[in-house]
Scaffold this motif. Sequence first.
Motif, PDB file in Angstrom:
ATOM      1  N   HIS A 143       1.118  -1.347  -0.237  1.00  0.00           N
ATOM      2  CA  HIS A 143      -0.025   0.091   0.065  1.00  0.00           C
ATOM      3  C   HIS A 143       0.924   1.134   0.123  1.00  0.00           C
ATOM      4  O   HIS A 143       0.404   2.647  -0.741  1.00  0.00           O
ATOM      5  N   ALA A 144       1.854   1.058   0.612  1.00  0.00           N
ATOM      6  CA  ALA A 144       3.056   2.380   0.822  1.00  0.00           C
ATOM      7  C   ALA A 144       3.368   2.467  -0.938  1.00  0.00           C
ATOM      8  O   ALA A 144       3.769   3.653  -1.062  1.00  0.00           O
ATOM      9  N   PHE A 145       3.908   1.443  -1.425  1.00  0.00           N
ATOM     10  CA  PHE A 145       4.014   1.578  -2.416  1.00  0.00           C
ATOM     11  C   PHE A 145       2.726   1.553  -3.631  1.00  0.00           C
ATOM     12  O   PHE A 145       3.501   2.807  -4.848  1.00  0.00           O
ATOM     13  N   ILE A 146       1.740   2.025  -3.635  1.00  0.00           N
ATOM     14  CA  ILE A 146       0.673   2.375  -4.197  1.00  0.00           C
ATOM     15  C   ILE A 146       0.241   3.499  -4.240  1.00  0.00           C
ATOM     16  O   ILE A 146       0.085   4.208  -4.681  1.00  0.00           O
ATOM     17  N   ALA A 147       1.034   4.243  -2.906  1.00  0.00           N
ATOM     18  CA  ALA A 147       0.417   5.598  -2.697  1.00  0.00           C
ATOM     19  C   ALA A 147       1.719   6.236  -3.045  1.00  0.00           C
ATOM     20  O   ALA A 147       1.160   7.250  -3.533  1.00  0.00           O
ATOM     21  N   PHE A 148       2.504   5.674  -3.445  1.00  0.00           N
ATOM     22  CA  PHE A 148       3.797   6.568  -3.148  1.00  0.00           C
ATOM     23  C   PHE A 148       3.925   7.046  -4.752  1.00  0.00           C
ATOM     24  O   PHE A 148       4.113   8.028  -5.326  1.00  0.00           O
ATOM     25  N   ALA A 149       2.729   5.812  -5.622  1.00  0.00           N
ATOM     26  CA  ALA A 149       3.111   5.681  -7.089  1.00  0.00           C
ATOM     27  C   ALA A 149       2.205   7.321  -7.717  1.00  0.00           C
ATOM     28  O   ALA A 149       2.349   7.941  -8.499  1.00  0.00           O
ATOM     29  N   ASP A 150       0.974   7.486  -6.522  1.00  0.00           N
ATOM     30  CA  ASP A 150       0.217   8.631  -6.858  1.00  0.00           C
ATOM     31  C   ASP A 150       0.886  10.223  -6.620  1.00  0.00           C
ATOM     32  O   ASP A 150       1.753  10.660  -5.511  1.00  0.00           O
ATOM     33  N   ARG A 154       2.928  11.967  -3.237  1.00  0.00           N
ATOM     34  CA  ARG A 154       4.559  11.879  -3.011  1.00  0.00           C
ATOM     35  C   ARG A 154       4.665  13.279  -2.981  1.00  0.00           C
ATOM     36  O   ARG A 154       5.593  13.607  -1.593  1.00  0.00           O
ATOM     37  N   VAL A 155       4.257  14.251  -3.447  1.00  0.00           N
ATOM     38  CA  VAL A 155       4.234  15.557  -2.655  1.00  0.00           C
ATOM     39  C   VAL A 155       4.161  16.287  -1.337  1.00  0.00           C
ATOM     40  O   VAL A 155       4.758  16.101  -0.611  1.00  0.00           O
ATOM     41  N   LEU A 156       3.185  15.302  -0.371  1.00  0.00           N
ATOM     42  CA  LEU A 156       2.514  15.388   0.618  1.00  0.00           C
ATOM     43  C   LEU A 156       3.813  14.381   1.735  1.00  0.00           C
ATOM     44  O   LEU A 156       4.420  14.910   2.397  1.00  0.00           O
ATOM     45  N   LEU A 157       3.942  13.520   1.322  1.00  0.00           N
ATOM     46  CA  LEU A 157       5.435  12.497   1.621  1.00  0.00           C
ATOM     47  C   LEU A 157       6.569  12.632   1.856  1.00  0.00           C
ATOM     48  O   LEU A 157       7.563  12.936   2.685  1.00  0.00           O
ATOM     49  N   VAL A 158       7.028  13.367   0.647  1.00  0.00           N
ATOM     50  CA  VAL A 158       8.624  14.002  -0.194  1.00  0.00           C
ATOM     51  C   VAL A 158       8.532  16.000   0.240  1.00  0.00           C
ATOM     52  O   VAL A 158       9.584  15.849   1.002  1.00  0.00           O
ATOM     53  N   GLY A 163      10.255  20.693   2.206  1.00  0.00           N
ATOM     54  CA  GLY A 163      10.201  22.254   2.671  1.00  0.00           C
ATOM     55  C   GLY A 163      10.205  22.956   3.584  1.00  0.00           C
ATOM     56  O   GLY A 163      10.390  23.685   3.768  1.00  0.00           O
ATOM     57  N   LEU A 164       9.895  21.729   4.855  1.00  0.00           N
ATOM     58  CA  LEU A 164      10.032  22.265   6.704  1.00  0.00           C
ATOM     59  C   LEU A 164      11.252  22.214   6.588  1.00  0.00           C
ATOM     60  O   LEU A 164      11.811  22.572   7.247  1.00  0.00           O
TER      61      LEU A 164
END
Length: 194
Positions: A143-150, A154-158, A163-164
Motif C-alpha cells: 500500500h505504501a508503494f501504491i500510495a507513493f505512485a500517486d 508523493r508531494v505530501l510525503l516528500v 519544504g519544512l
Amino acid sequence: MQVRLATLSGLTSRLTRFVATLGLVAVVLVAAGFVIPGLMGFERYVIVGQSMSGTFERGSVAFERVVPADELEVGDVITYQPPADSGLTTLVTHRLVSVKEARDGSRVFRTKGDANADVDPWTFRLPQGEQPRVEFTVPLVGHAFIAFADPGTRVLLVGVPAGLICLVSLVELVRILLDSRRPTPRTTRMTREA
C-alpha cells in the motif's frame, strides 16, 4: 520559571531525538527488508488488483524467484505480461491452471485469478525460458508503494517534509546572520596601579 522552561526544552529535545531515531530505525528495517531479498535472488511485485483475493490481497508484495519455465506446474502462481491481443498492458499475477505441450514441443500456459469465476481467456508461451514464480507474499506493505505512485501523495510525503527542512534551515541561517551583526560588548581592561 526559567527552570521549568529549560526542563520542558530538554524534554522536547529528547523526545524529538527519540522520534527521529525511531523513524530512522523503521526506514532502515524497511529498506533491509527489500534489499536483502533482492540480494537473495528474489524479484518483488506489488499486487494492485483483486483477482487473487483470498490467497493474497491488494497491497501485498509478492516475492518471486526466477525459475526455468520447464519447472512450472499447475498450481504455481506467476507474474507475467499477458499476450498483446489480450488488451492488457500491465503485469498479471495469476495461478497456472493448465500447462500443455503444443505440437511444436513448446509449453502452452493458461492462468486464472483465484477470485475470478473463469479462467483467463488467453493462452501464452514463455519463449524466454525463465519465469518469476511467487515464493511468498507480505500483506499490506505494498500500500505504501501504491500510495507513493500517486503524485499528490508523493508531494505530501516528500515535498512537505523537504519544504519544512528548508524553512527551518532558512530560519536558522537568518538567526546566525543576525547574531553575527550584533555588536558584542567590549571588555575593558582594568589595570591595577601599585
